[in-house]
Design a protein around this motif. Structure first.
Motif, mmCIF file in Angstrom:
data_model
loop_
_atom_site.group_PDB
_atom_site.id
_atom_site.type_symbol
_atom_site.label_atom_id
_atom_site.label_comp_id
_atom_site.label_asym_id
_atom_site.label_seq_id
_atom_site.Cartn_x
_atom_site.Cartn_y
_atom_site.Cartn_z
ATOM 1 N N ARG A 249 -1.480 -6.937 -42.501
ATOM 2 C CA ARG A 249 -3.162 -7.521 -42.136
ATOM 3 C C ARG A 249 -3.574 -8.613 -42.108
ATOM 4 N NH1 ARG A 249 -7.348 -5.057 -45.971
ATOM 5 N NH2 ARG A 249 -6.321 -3.246 -45.169
ATOM 6 N N SER A 250 -2.696 -9.702 -42.662
ATOM 7 C CA SER A 250 -2.783 -10.692 -41.872
ATOM 8 C C SER A 250 -2.412 -11.464 -40.964
ATOM 9 C CB SER A 250 -1.888 -11.881 -43.043
ATOM 10 O OG SER A 250 -2.747 -12.042 -44.544
ATOM 11 N N ARG A 251 -1.042 -11.346 -40.082
ATOM 12 C CA ARG A 251 -0.477 -10.896 -38.931
ATOM 13 C C ARG A 251 -1.611 -10.284 -37.782
ATOM 14 N NH1 ARG A 251 4.767 -10.715 -41.591
ATOM 15 N NH2 ARG A 251 4.557 -8.241 -41.426
ATOM 16 N N SER A 252 -2.203 -9.248 -38.215
ATOM 17 C CA SER A 252 -3.137 -8.368 -37.711
ATOM 18 C C SER A 252 -4.573 -9.044 -37.240
ATOM 19 C CB SER A 252 -3.255 -7.186 -38.025
ATOM 20 O OG SER A 252 -4.157 -6.427 -37.514
ATOM 21 N N THR A 253 -4.565 -9.712 -38.544
ATOM 22 C CA THR A 253 -5.984 -10.494 -38.129
ATOM 23 C C THR A 253 -5.834 -11.434 -37.830
ATOM 24 O OG1 THR A 253 -6.541 -9.382 -40.242
ATOM 25 C CG2 THR A 253 -7.877 -11.333 -39.092
ATOM 26 N N SER A 254 -4.163 -12.823 -37.383
ATOM 27 C CA SER A 254 -4.524 -13.742 -37.418
ATOM 28 C C SER A 254 -4.562 -13.715 -35.271
ATOM 29 C CB SER A 254 -3.534 -14.544 -37.664
ATOM 30 O OG SER A 254 -2.395 -13.845 -37.728
ATOM 31 N N GLY A 255 -3.653 -12.823 -35.607
ATOM 32 C CA GLY A 255 -3.416 -12.057 -33.944
ATOM 33 C C GLY A 255 -4.514 -11.974 -33.232
ATOM 34 N N TYR A 256 -5.550 -11.474 -33.734
ATOM 35 C CA TYR A 256 -6.851 -10.656 -33.421
ATOM 36 C C TYR A 256 -7.612 -12.263 -33.116
ATOM 37 C CZ TYR A 256 -11.154 -8.693 -32.020
ATOM 38 O OH TYR A 256 -12.646 -8.276 -31.819
ATOM 39 N N LEU B 104 -10.779 -0.869 -30.552
ATOM 40 C CA LEU B 104 -10.435 0.784 -30.675
ATOM 41 C C LEU B 104 -9.217 0.872 -30.386
ATOM 42 C CD1 LEU B 104 -13.717 0.837 -27.201
ATOM 43 C CD2 LEU B 104 -13.477 1.395 -30.099
ATOM 44 N N ASP B 105 -8.229 0.048 -29.437
ATOM 45 C CA ASP B 105 -6.931 0.749 -28.999
ATOM 46 C C ASP B 105 -6.256 -0.396 -29.597
ATOM 47 O OD1 ASP B 105 -4.458 1.391 -28.908
ATOM 48 O OD2 ASP B 105 -5.063 1.407 -26.799
ATOM 49 N N PRO B 106 -5.944 -0.699 -31.002
ATOM 50 C CA PRO B 106 -5.383 -1.441 -31.870
ATOM 51 C C PRO B 106 -3.729 -2.273 -31.247
ATOM 52 C CG PRO B 106 -5.831 0.401 -33.854
ATOM 53 C CD PRO B 106 -6.291 1.092 -32.540
ATOM 54 N N ARG B 107 -3.394 -1.274 -29.892
ATOM 55 C CA ARG B 107 -1.918 -1.811 -30.209
ATOM 56 C C ARG B 107 -2.609 -2.866 -29.456
ATOM 57 N NH1 ARG B 107 -0.782 3.881 -26.596
ATOM 58 N NH2 ARG B 107 -2.976 3.265 -26.314
ATOM 59 N N VAL B 108 -3.946 -3.317 -28.008
ATOM 60 C CA VAL B 108 -4.493 -4.626 -27.103
ATOM 61 C C VAL B 108 -4.226 -5.938 -27.967
ATOM 62 C CG1 VAL B 108 -6.054 -5.191 -25.449
ATOM 63 C CG2 VAL B 108 -5.635 -2.381 -26.024
ATOM 64 N N GLY B 109 -4.283 -6.766 -27.052
ATOM 65 C CA GLY B 109 -4.333 -7.486 -28.207
ATOM 66 C C GLY B 109 -2.627 -8.631 -29.476
ATOM 67 N N ARG B 110 -2.183 -7.664 -29.299
ATOM 68 C CA ARG B 110 -0.652 -7.767 -30.687
ATOM 69 C C ARG B 110 -0.188 -9.046 -30.073
ATOM 70 N NH1 ARG B 110 -4.522 -5.611 -32.947
ATOM 71 N NH2 ARG B 110 -4.742 -4.219 -34.462
#
Length: 357
Positions: free
Chosen positions: A29-36, A351-357
């Motif tokens: 989750r931290s990596r996901s948030t920081s990536g966004y 809307l699409d979690p694959r974007v911005g990773r």
């Protein structure tokens, strides 16, 4: 001995109490948030650079327009050279180009876009006065062509290859290729002036007839709004239709639709509850882009119908040329497109979690 040693190590490896939620537990989750957040920072930085580029372009581009603003403001009247020099000093036209540019950028960063030559009023005030009319026109058109485009696009894709699909696609492409000013003039000739058995039913231009108040004023404005809205909707709904149609066609072979049909769902339920929501992702991005383009693209429509919005104001300023007002309006139009594109980029990963990773 080896067994005892292994057992001791295993006991040491077992924690005495509940495991703490360390970095490894929160890692994904931290990596996901920081990536966004990095994604958002990059998009906002790109938008800021684009806005500055627009600011620079708006200053130098309109300096290439032939004509002398001071002479245009005098209206051809005989004025002395001292008066012309005083007017140039008043509006800063006597300064070197580099100094005019630095003054313009410095003021723009504080929200001051200068003073209009012809109206003798701050550019920001003139834009604020005309903005509600533009938002009324473009907002109404945006809602209508969005609903029409999504509805027709989904139905065309679901029945692709049939007569309705071919007709909708061909008709949308035809209207999309028609210049908006030409379509507006045609509607004025047919529905405002009247031709043959068709009587004139709508006003030729403006936003109101005057003398109305209350509910009568609302009806009057709505009556004047019909033709310019039809013009914008006819030209703009094609993009939404085509993107929605293409997205839904990509979804139609998916396994989850086969599963939904196997559960006994009706065809309309499969389309509206399962296929269309998944096909909306590219369309949502397009809608934000369209919103910015519609604000900027209403110049010709507002000019043809004498609509008192930003487009009509831009045409007036360009005819002088009123450089501060032209520059300010150009910046607003470009900023609308940039901001809507940036907002679409920021919303799409949600809307699409694959974007911005």
């Amino acid at each position: 001995m080896a067994s005892e040693s292994t057992t001791a190590r295993d006991q040491d490896a077992v924690p005495d109490g509940p495991a703490e939620a360390g970095p490894s537990a929160r890692g994904p989750r931290s990596r996901s948030t920081s990536g966004y957040l990095r994604y958002v920072a990059g998009k906002l930085a790109g938008a800021a650079v684009s806005l500055f580029a627009v600011l620079v372009t708006s200053f130098f581009l309109f300096r290439l327009i032939p004509g002398d603003p001071v002479k245009a403001m005098t209206g051809g009247r005989q004025v002395s050279s001292e008066q012309i020099r005083a007017m140039r000093e008043e509006f800063g036209l006597d300064l070197p180009m580099w100094q005019q540019f630095t003054d313009y950028c410095g003021k723009a960063l504080t929200g001051d876009l200068g003073t209009s030559y012809q109206f003798k009023a701050p550019v920001v005030d003139k834009i604020s006065e005309a903005l509600p009319a533009t938002l009324l026109l473009t907002g109404t058109a945006f809602v209508l062509y969005t609903l029409i485009g999504i509805w027709l696009g989904s139905r065309s894709a679901w029945r692709h290859g049939r007569f309705g699909d071919r007709f909708n696609t061909a008709f949308a492409l035809t209207l999309y290729s028609v210049p908006s000013f030409w379509l507006g003039l045609l509607l004025i000739i047919v529905l405002s002036v009247g031709i043959g058995p068709i009587p004139g039913m709508f006003p030729t231009g403006g936003m109101e007839s005057g003398g109305e108040s209350g509910f009568g004023y609302v009806i009057d404005v709505a009556h004047h709004l019909i033709l310019p809205v039809i013009t914008l909707v006819a030209v703009e709904y094609a993009r939404t239709l085509l993107v929605m149609r293409s997205s839904l066609l990509d979804e139609m072979g998916s396994d989850y639709l086969t599963t939904a049909r196997a559960k006994g769902l009706r065809d309309d339920e499969v389309r509206t509850k399962h296929a269309v929501p998944n096909a909306l992702l590219p369309t949502v991005t397009l809608l934000f882009v369209n919103l910015g383009n519609t604000v900027a693209g209403a110049i010709l429509v507002e000019t043809v119908f004498s609509w008192p919005g930003l487009g009509g104001l831009f045409y007036q300023a360009l005819s002088v040329p009123d450089l501060p007002l032209v520059q300010g309006l150009f910046f607003v139009f470009a900023a609308a497109v940039i901001l809507m594109n940036t907002l679409a980029d920021l919303i799409y990963p949600l809307l699409d979690p694959r974007v911005g990773r």
